[in-house]
Design an enzyme around this catalytic site. Structure first.
Site, PDB file in Angstrom:
ATOM      1  N   ASP A 227       0.804  -1.290  -0.067  1.00 11.21           N
ATOM      2  CA  ASP A 227       0.044  -0.041  -0.022  1.00 11.21           C
ATOM      3  C   ASP A 227       0.912   1.298   0.208  1.00 11.21           C
ATOM      4  O   ASP A 227       1.841   1.410  -0.778  1.00 11.21           O
ATOM      5  CB  ASP A 227      -1.027  -0.224   1.106  1.00 11.21           C
ATOM      6  CG  ASP A 227      -2.266   0.999   1.088  1.00 11.21           C
ATOM      7  OD1 ASP A 227      -3.217   0.588   0.363  1.00 11.21           O
ATOM      8  OD2 ASP A 227      -1.964   1.859   1.678  1.00 11.21           O
ATOM      9  N   TYR A 376      -3.811  11.272   0.450  1.00 11.02           N
ATOM     10  CA  TYR A 376      -4.048  10.708  -0.818  1.00 11.02           C
ATOM     11  C   TYR A 376      -4.198  12.191  -1.513  1.00 11.02           C
ATOM     12  O   TYR A 376      -3.561  12.096  -2.638  1.00 11.02           O
ATOM     13  CB  TYR A 376      -5.224  10.336  -0.868  1.00 11.02           C
ATOM     14  CG  TYR A 376      -5.616   8.506  -0.340  1.00 11.02           C
ATOM     15  CD1 TYR A 376      -5.319   8.506   1.120  1.00 11.02           C
ATOM     16  CD2 TYR A 376      -5.716   7.683  -1.074  1.00 11.02           C
ATOM     17  CE1 TYR A 376      -5.466   7.271   1.376  1.00 11.02           C
ATOM     18  CE2 TYR A 376      -5.575   6.189  -0.775  1.00 11.02           C
ATOM     19  CZ  TYR A 376      -5.602   6.256   0.630  1.00 11.02           C
ATOM     20  OH  TYR A 376      -5.511   4.820   1.035  1.00 11.02           O
ATOM     21  N   HIS A 433      -4.266  -7.909   0.340  1.00 12.70           N
ATOM     22  CA  HIS A 433      -3.817  -6.530   0.535  1.00 12.70           C
ATOM     23  C   HIS A 433      -3.013  -6.532   1.927  1.00 12.70           C
ATOM     24  O   HIS A 433      -2.250  -5.799   1.797  1.00 12.70           O
ATOM     25  CB  HIS A 433      -4.810  -5.647   0.429  1.00 12.70           C
ATOM     26  CG  HIS A 433      -4.289  -4.088   0.258  1.00 12.70           C
ATOM     27  ND1 HIS A 433      -3.537  -3.601  -0.766  1.00 12.70           N
ATOM     28  CD2 HIS A 433      -4.250  -3.265   1.158  1.00 12.70           C
ATOM     29  CE1 HIS A 433      -3.411  -2.352  -0.540  1.00 12.70           C
ATOM     30  NE2 HIS A 433      -3.743  -2.109   0.773  1.00 12.70           N
TER      31      HIS A 433
END
Ligand SMILES: *[C@@H]1O[C@H](CO)[C@@H](O)[C@H](O)[C@H]1NC(C)=O
Ligand SMILES: *[C@@H]1O[C@H](CO)[C@@H](O)[C@H](O)[C@H]1NC(C)=O
Length: 472
Positions: A227, A376, A433
């Site tokens: 990630d 982000y 993930h």
């Protein structure tokens, strides 16, 4: 006629040259400010002390959470048969909130977390938290501990690594190697202070973490991540290759222009042309993958544009926060979980509910959901195009582990445009993930196999800088 043809050829050549230079040219290394100040106000003298830190959530905060969790739930019943296809199923959420209220005991969990050594140190104006997991004692027959920077992502925290740390700090089967592991919290995540100024993205984090490693006496180390952790690790491998002995990722996608062009071309060329046949499922059918990403990445657009708007709601309600984060754990562990009434979370989930609540509690108690989502926006802003390093290749030995349920993956051949020295590329048998939480044993073994392969491969090639195996 001939002249027209000549003119057309010249024009075509100019257009092609323009495209090649604009999109395929290796960009210059961006130059980042070396000593920015991310804390409030004017820059001050840095306090470089490394301070021991103990997690100790005050009673008021525990009571505040208890009161909020005790409020009557205002959930909308799920649509009949919808399972998780409309997002977190409220029947499942109700069940988990009930568990959180009655059976989850923060203080016990906190005590477990405190069995690790935690520290804080100020870097570029921010208090950076990290776990420092050192081998108990180095038996005389093993090598020096090898420094490893282990980086979490969103919606994770250092809690992702509670299971894998003991596997790395004690000798693995056979190799006898032990790792000295540094797990920092990303700035604005958990116990790491959030930037007070805009602009702290992946590249800036890479610089902060390099300073952290140097402060701890490590000028050459391994880095591992998935990630955002993979994003920071990739930046380290690109911007500071001389400090890395190797980079190991468990999430990766084609990021160079060439890699992306091949990804698209591969959808139209005969199977097996651009990559091994068995790797094609990672990317194709292209349209199906694109649709899946579109359906599952709404969060990304919101967080990359208006994190503060959503953050206000999530920071106010632990139930809302849990709903938001649990959906990610459910879907990113296995895409098929959207079709289960409990999103896979309640029965046979590879991560214990207590561990999921640990992570959610870290976001809650540190009130870091908003700053975590801003990450982000910082990485996606338009101004950042100038410092994008996607097209700058790295020669640092790379290990890529493509877990079967991971959200973003790419075949080895497409990753080779970015990483010029892929030492290991593996397809572990299980995991998604959150590989470190789901399959700590598999990830630890994969990482160890990579480390074993790094000096071996370099030796085969006649040595070189990476043969220098001891960092001390
Ligand atoms: C944003 O993150 C992605 C994923 O890690 C990365 O490929 C991209 O280069 C980043 N953008 C910038 C401008 O750093
Ligand atoms: C929901 O779950 C049920 C029970 O597992 C299953 O039969 C059904 O097909 C699922 N529906 C959707 C839309 O996921």
């Amino acid at each position: 006629m001939a002249f027209g043809f000549l003119l057309a050829s010249v024009l075509a050549a100019v257009v092609v040259a323009y495209i090649l230079t604009k999109f395929f040219r290796e960009p210059e290394m961006p130059s980042l400010p070396q000593n920015p100040w991310w804390g409030e106000g004017e820059p001050q003298a840095e306090d470089t002390a490394i301070r021991p830190f103990t997690i100790n959530i005050p009673d008021e905060d525990l009571e505040d959470l208890r009161l909020r969790l005790a409020l009557p739930l205002r959930l909308t019943p799920p649509l009949e048969g919808a399972n998780f296809t409309y997002g977190t199923n409220s029947d499942t959420l109700k069940h988990i909130v009930e568990y959180w209220r009655k059976e989850y005991h923060w203080k016990e969990r906190e005590a477990k977390m405190n069995e690790l050594q935690h520290f804080k140190t100020q870097i570029e104006g921010l208090d950076i938290h990290f776990v420092h997991a050192r081998p108990q004692q180095t038996p005389s027959n093993v090598h020096e501990p090898i420094p490893l920077l282990l980086i979490h992502g969103w919606p994770g925290s250092f809690v992702e690594f509670l299971g894998i740390l003991p596997l790395l700090t004690s000798p693995g089967e056979g190799s006898g190697r032990v790792f000295e592991v540094i797990c920092p919290s990303l700035p604005g995540y958990g116990f790491s202070q959030a930037a007070a100024k805009p602009g702290l993205g992946l590249q800036e984090t890479a610089q902060i973490f390099l300073k952290l490693m140097k402060r701890l006496g490590h000028s050459r180390f391994y880095v591992q991540g998935g990630d955002w952790g993979a994003g920071v690790a990739t930046q380290l491998a690109t911007l500071y290759p001389q400090h890395l002995r190797g980079v190991h990722l468990n999430m990766f996608r084609p990021q160079t222009t060439m890699g992306k062009v091949r990804q698209v071309l591969g959808a139209f060329l005969p199977s097996g042309t651009l990559m091994a046949k068995e790797e094609e499922g990672m990317l194709y059918p292209l349209l199906e993958h694109a649709k899946w990403l579109l359906r599952e990445s709404g969060y990304f657009h919101i967080q990359a544009t208006k994190p503060d708007t959503l953050g206000a709601a999530l920071a106010q309600s632990p139930v809302g926060l849990a709903s938001y984060l649990l959906e990610k754990f459910s879907t990113w562990t296995n895409g098929a979980n959207v079709n289960k009434p409990d999103g896979g979370l309640l029965k046979g989930f590879p991560i214990a509910l207590d561990a999921l609540l640990d992570d959610i509690c870290i976001y809650w108690f540190t009130n870091s959901i908003t700053s975590s989502m801003r990450y982000y926006a910082e990485n996606m802003s338009r101004e950042r195009a100038a410092i994008d390093t996607s097209n700058i290749p790295s020669k640092v030995p790379a290990g890529l582990a493509a877990f079967p349920e991971e959200v973003l993956l790419a075949p080895r051949s497409l990753m080779a445009h970015k990483f010029h020295d892929i030492v290991t590329y593996t397809r572990p048998s299980a995991g998604g993930h959150f590989a470190a939480m789901e399959q700590p044993g598999i990830l630890a073994r994969d990482f160890r196999a990579f480390v074993e392969a790094v000096p071996f491969k370099q030796a085969e090639q006649g040595g070189g800088v990476y043969l220098d195996y001891s960092p001390y």
